[in-house]
Design an enzyme around this catalytic site. Structure first.
Site, PDB file in Angstrom:
ATOM      1  N   SER A 106     -55.247 -48.461 -85.798  1.00 19.10           N
ATOM      2  CA  SER A 106     -56.587 -48.776 -85.286  1.00 19.10           C
ATOM      3  C   SER A 106     -56.578 -50.084 -84.503  1.00 19.10           C
ATOM      4  O   SER A 106     -55.857 -51.020 -84.847  1.00 19.10           O
ATOM      5  CB  SER A 106     -57.550 -48.906 -86.472  1.00 19.10           C
ATOM      6  N   TYR A 129     -60.365 -49.251 -78.826  1.00 16.70           N
ATOM      7  CA  TYR A 129     -61.789 -49.454 -78.571  1.00 16.70           C
ATOM      8  C   TYR A 129     -61.879 -50.313 -77.325  1.00 16.70           C
ATOM      9  O   TYR A 129     -61.174 -51.322 -77.209  1.00 16.70           O
ATOM     10  CB  TYR A 129     -62.455 -50.185 -79.735  1.00 16.70           C
ATOM     11  N   THR A 155     -60.899 -43.902 -78.226  1.00 22.62           N
ATOM     12  CA  THR A 155     -62.059 -43.433 -78.993  1.00 22.62           C
ATOM     13  C   THR A 155     -63.295 -43.480 -78.112  1.00 22.62           C
ATOM     14  O   THR A 155     -63.653 -44.540 -77.590  1.00 22.62           O
ATOM     15  CB  THR A 155     -62.238 -44.294 -80.253  1.00 22.62           C
ATOM     16  N   LYS A 230     -60.205 -39.175 -77.903  1.00 24.29           N
ATOM     17  CA  LYS A 230     -60.536 -38.925 -79.317  1.00 24.29           C
ATOM     18  C   LYS A 230     -62.055 -38.929 -79.505  1.00 24.29           C
ATOM     19  O   LYS A 230     -62.697 -39.956 -79.296  1.00 24.29           O
ATOM     20  CB  LYS A 230     -59.918 -40.015 -80.202  1.00 24.29           C
ATOM     21  N   HIS A 254     -65.324 -38.544 -85.799  1.00 27.52           N
ATOM     22  CA  HIS A 254     -65.132 -39.881 -86.363  1.00 27.52           C
ATOM     23  C   HIS A 254     -65.325 -39.855 -87.883  1.00 27.52           C
ATOM     24  O   HIS A 254     -65.897 -40.777 -88.468  1.00 27.52           O
ATOM     25  CB  HIS A 254     -66.125 -40.858 -85.716  1.00 27.52           C
TER      26      HIS A 254
HETATM   27  C1  FNR Z   1     -62.291 -44.265 -89.318  1.00 24.77           C
HETATM   28  N1  FNR Z   1     -62.123 -43.732 -88.048  1.00 24.77           N
HETATM   29  C2  FNR Z   1     -61.763 -44.543 -87.014  1.00 24.77           C
HETATM   30  N2  FNR Z   1     -61.556 -44.030 -85.768  1.00 24.77           N
HETATM   31  C3  FNR Z   1     -61.188 -44.817 -84.755  1.00 24.77           C
HETATM   32  O1  FNR Z   1     -61.011 -44.323 -83.651  1.00 24.77           O
HETATM   33  N3  FNR Z   1     -60.968 -46.147 -84.947  1.00 24.77           N
HETATM   34  C4  FNR Z   1     -61.137 -46.740 -86.156  1.00 24.77           C
HETATM   35  O2  FNR Z   1     -60.930 -47.938 -86.314  1.00 24.77           O
HETATM   36  C5  FNR Z   1     -61.573 -45.923 -87.231  1.00 24.77           C
HETATM   37  N4  FNR Z   1     -61.784 -46.468 -88.449  1.00 24.77           N
HETATM   38  C6  FNR Z   1     -62.120 -45.651 -89.503  1.00 24.77           C
HETATM   39  C7  FNR Z   1     -62.262 -46.204 -90.769  1.00 24.77           C
HETATM   40  C8  FNR Z   1     -62.544 -45.388 -91.839  1.00 24.77           C
HETATM   41  C9  FNR Z   1     -62.664 -45.979 -93.208  1.00 24.77           C
HETATM   42  C10 FNR Z   1     -62.710 -43.994 -91.661  1.00 24.77           C
HETATM   43  C11 FNR Z   1     -62.985 -43.079 -92.817  1.00 24.77           C
HETATM   44  C12 FNR Z   1     -62.580 -43.452 -90.410  1.00 24.77           C
HETATM   45  C13 FNR Z   1     -62.180 -42.275 -87.842  1.00 24.77           C
HETATM   46  C14 FNR Z   1     -60.813 -41.639 -88.128  1.00 24.77           C
HETATM   47  O3  FNR Z   1     -59.904 -41.966 -87.119  1.00 24.77           O
HETATM   48  C15 FNR Z   1     -60.886 -40.112 -88.222  1.00 24.77           C
HETATM   49  O4  FNR Z   1     -61.568 -39.610 -87.098  1.00 24.77           O
HETATM   50  C16 FNR Z   1     -61.565 -39.616 -89.486  1.00 24.77           C
HETATM   51  O5  FNR Z   1     -61.314 -40.472 -90.569  1.00 24.77           O
HETATM   52  C17 FNR Z   1     -61.077 -38.233 -89.844  1.00 24.77           C
HETATM   53  O6  FNR Z   1     -61.803 -37.708 -90.902  1.00 24.77           O
HETATM   54  P1  FNR Z   1     -61.321 -37.748 -92.436  1.00 24.77           P
HETATM   55  O7  FNR Z   1     -59.866 -37.325 -92.496  1.00 24.77           O
HETATM   56  O8  FNR Z   1     -61.537 -39.129 -92.922  1.00 24.77           O
HETATM   57  O9  FNR Z   1     -62.235 -36.751 -93.065  1.00 24.77           O
END
Ligand code: FNR
Length: 370
Positions: A106, A129, A155, A230, A254
């Protein structure tokens, strides 16, 4: 007690973590309808297994953007992993590398791109980001490239942060000993406490709400790395992603943390796959908790899947060993699913190996009139 499936780590993490940290990892936006739907929707897809096929050898290997992986199960970017465990992103990077798969780091990691690279070899993607200050973005992308990251996951679903009410109630902010490590040298590494979610305020201050398709093209002028878009949920945006030069698409909501009442990603997947027409690979994340879920996503045309929460919950529970175990359990379940469905390699997994509830209208049309 022995952990026998990925979902069990959530309850362990809940016991181990401070409430503010657990809630940040677990929650979704607003009513959390999409959060439940992300996992529930998988349970509405059933198998049409084929029998009496020699399944003594199962090959789960695949390639993603030309990189060889042991399996189509990869790690999604999740922010602030050191809030789950002191080794945070280091542990995740090592576990992914040991499993022969990809970790996506991330932008908001609590370890920098250079630090993660220093854990050793491994195929890694960098999640981006886009900040208002494009010099910050350009510098960061260059650093990721230099640190050996192989692709950018851009993202696109976060012009503003979704309304995560637990974070608002908890006045979520990073513990004082942690920073957004990639931004430390740029004076953007600290998250201030706010009257609501500290992260929502940070996003409002720093993230570029004007982001548009032309920026996907701009990104290609500052990097040679392939770009995965994404956060695509529709055929229209799949086509625009390809037009804008994306090397791949990640169907993602997300983890249900942005717009509530969007469909589960597994329900949105097929529309995107059809629109992509095989021109770029389509991946999925959201709600994958079982090897059967991985199979269902592949049967609907995904080239691979990413997991988010299972990694942070396992990290909180058992550190690197937990993340290794999550990857191992999903791998074994997926292998068993392939065997019990009569598929020996990923290319043998077809749409006919599953039936979805949106297949029924077709079935009704074909059924003789009563
Ligand atoms: C995320 N996600 C996410 N996506 C992204 O592009 N940058 C980020 O920093 C984050 N941070 C993040 C933190 C936490 C705690 C969660 C749960 C999710 C989204 C992540 O990449 C992904 O899309 C989802 O987590 C997928 O779903 P599941 O496997 O958590 O159900």
């Amino acid at each position: 007690m022995e952990v026998t499936n990925v979902s069990e780590y959530e309850a362990i993490a809940k016991q181990k973590l401070p409430k503010m940290a657990f809630d940040y990892y677990a929650s979704g936006a607003e009513d959390q309808w999409t959060l439940a739907e992300n996992t529930n929707a998988f349970s509405r897809i059933l198998f049409r297994p084929r029998i009496l096929i020699d399944v003594s050898k199962i090959d789960m290997a695949t390639t993603v953007l030309g990189f060889k992986l042991s399996m189509p199960i990869m790690i999604a970017p999740t922010a602030f992993q050191k809030m789950a465990h002191p080794e945070g992103e280091y542990a995740t990077a090592r576990a992914a590398s040991a499993a022969g798969t990809i970790m996506t780091l991330s932008s908001w990691a609590t370890s920098s791109v250079e630090e993660v690279a220093s854990t050793g070899p491994g195929i890694r993607f960098f999640q981006l980001y886009v900040y208002k200050d494009r010099n910050v973005v350009a510098q960061l992308v260059r650093r990721a490239e230099r640190a050996g990251f192989k692709a950018i996951a851009l993202t696109v679903d976060t012009p503003r942060l979704g309304r995560r009410e637990a974070d608002i109630k908890n006045r979520f902010t990073l513990p004082p000993f942690l920073t957004l490590k990639n931004f430390e040298g740029l004076n953007l590494g600290k998250m201030d406490k706010a009257n609501d979610s500290g992260l929502a305020s940070y996003v409002a201050g720093q993230i570029d709400r004007t982001l548009s398709w032309k920026d996907v093209e701009w990104l290609q002028t500052i990097t040679k790395l392939p770009i995965l878009v994404k956060g695509v949920l529709t055929a229209e945006d799949a086509r625009l992603s390809i037009q804008a030069g994306a090397a791949g698409i990640i169907v993602s909501n997300h983890g249900a943390r942005q717009l509530d009442y969007v469909p589960s990603t597994i329900m949105a997947l097929e529309e995107v796959v059809k629109a992509a027409q095989g021109r770029v690979p389509v991946f999925l994340d959201g709600g994958v908790r079982r090897g059967t879920d991985v199979f269902k996503a592949l049967a609907l045309g995904a080239s691979g899947i990413f997991i988010g929460r299972p990694v942070v919950f396992a990290l909180a529970s058992e550190g690197e060993a937990g993340v290794r175990k999550v990857l191992q359990m999903l791998r074994e379940e997926f292998e068993l699913t392939m065997a019990l469905s009569g598929c020996r390699s990923l290319k043998e997994i077809t749409r006919d190996h599953i039936a979805t509830d949106w297949d029924h209208p077709r079935a009704r049309l074909l059924a003789p009139k009563l």
